[in-house]
Write an enzyme that holds these catalytic residues in place. Structure first.
Site, PDB file in Angstrom:
ATOM      1  N   CYS A  54       2.519  -4.588   6.545  1.00 39.90           N
ATOM      2  CA  CYS A  54       2.446  -4.941   5.490  1.00 39.90           C
ATOM      3  C   CYS A  54       4.116  -4.106   4.950  1.00 39.90           C
ATOM      4  CB  CYS A  54       1.435  -3.992   4.967  1.00 39.90           C
ATOM      5  SG  CYS A  54      -0.301  -4.643   5.654  1.00 39.90           S
TER       6      CYS A  54
ATOM      7  N   HIS B 201       1.241  -0.521   0.109  1.00 43.05           N
ATOM      8  CA  HIS B 201      -0.110  -0.182   0.441  1.00 43.05           C
ATOM      9  C   HIS B 201       0.849   0.828  -0.073  1.00 43.05           C
ATOM     10  CE1 HIS B 201       0.820   0.383   4.097  1.00 43.05           C
ATOM     11  NE2 HIS B 201       0.305  -0.429   4.520  1.00 43.05           N
TER      12      HIS B 201
END
Length: 215
Positions: free
Chosen positions: A118, A102
């Protein structure tokens, strides 16, 4: 006021320049796309038909919240997924948590071990990648090596299981996907390894067995 403008200027410079890798292509890959994330180097590589197409600098998980090594797939994509996730979200199918690739509202963190697991990219970069990767795109995450601290057996899951599967694949005993799930194929691979090395055939990986395997 000068301090505020200075901070904004630093953020802009960091977003636009400091995290960029020079001399990279801007055109989309024309072959089958796959992704390799190299945690130790903090880079994400895009491959086209198995050939390196482009490299991005990224941020990955901190030591207490590591990025999950293994072999995953892109399972969903979204825009503006939530606060702190930047402009794009590319979710991967890690079975024990929600992980993805992301953007970020902290561009100065790119290049560091800074996330909760992440993979962070500059918004500009993740917007480009978002358009290139279809659902089911393979995503291989290569570690920081972790140490196996528990006995591994059937129906367990985790990054340590993925590490075991990748090691078995390296030795030629496992040809499945290193998905971090200790299923029947992983158990059979362990049993075969144990039998061929004159070890007790249990299908279980103790700490001693992990040391023999080099994990």
């Amino acid at each position: 006021m000068s301090l505020i403008f200075g901070m904004l200027g630093f953020e802009y410079m960091d977003e636009q320049e400091l995290a960029a890798i020079e001399n990279q292509p801007v055109t989309a890959p024309i072959g089958a796309v796959s992704i390799v994330v190299k945690v130790s180097q903090r880079v994400l590589e895009v491959y086209s038909d198995g050939n390196l197409h482009k490299t991005y600098r990224i941020a990955v998980g901190k030591s207490g919240t590591p990025t999950p090594i293994g072999e995953w797939n892109v399972v969903w994509k979204d825009y503006n997924w939530g606060t702190g996730f930047g402009t794009r979200w590319i979710g991967i199918n890690v079975p024990w948590g929600i992980y993805g690739i992301h953007g970020t509202n902290k561009p100065w963190s790119i290049g560091q071990f800074a996330s909760h697991g992440c993979i962070r990219m500059r918004n500009k970069d993740v917007e480009e990648l978002f358009e290139w990767v279809p659902i089911n795109t393979p995503v291989r995450i290569e570690g920081r090596k972790i140490k196996v601290e528990r006995t591994l057996k059937f129906q367990m899951s985790g990054s340590d299981v993925a590490l075991l599967q990748m090691k078995l694949k390296e030795f030629g005993y496992f040809n499945g996907r290193a998905d971090g799930i200790f299923g029947s194929i992983t158990k059979q691979a362990i049993e075969t390894y144990q039998a061929e090395h004159n070890l007790e055939v249990t299908g279980i990986v103790t700490k001693q067995m992990a040391e023999i395997l080099g994990i």
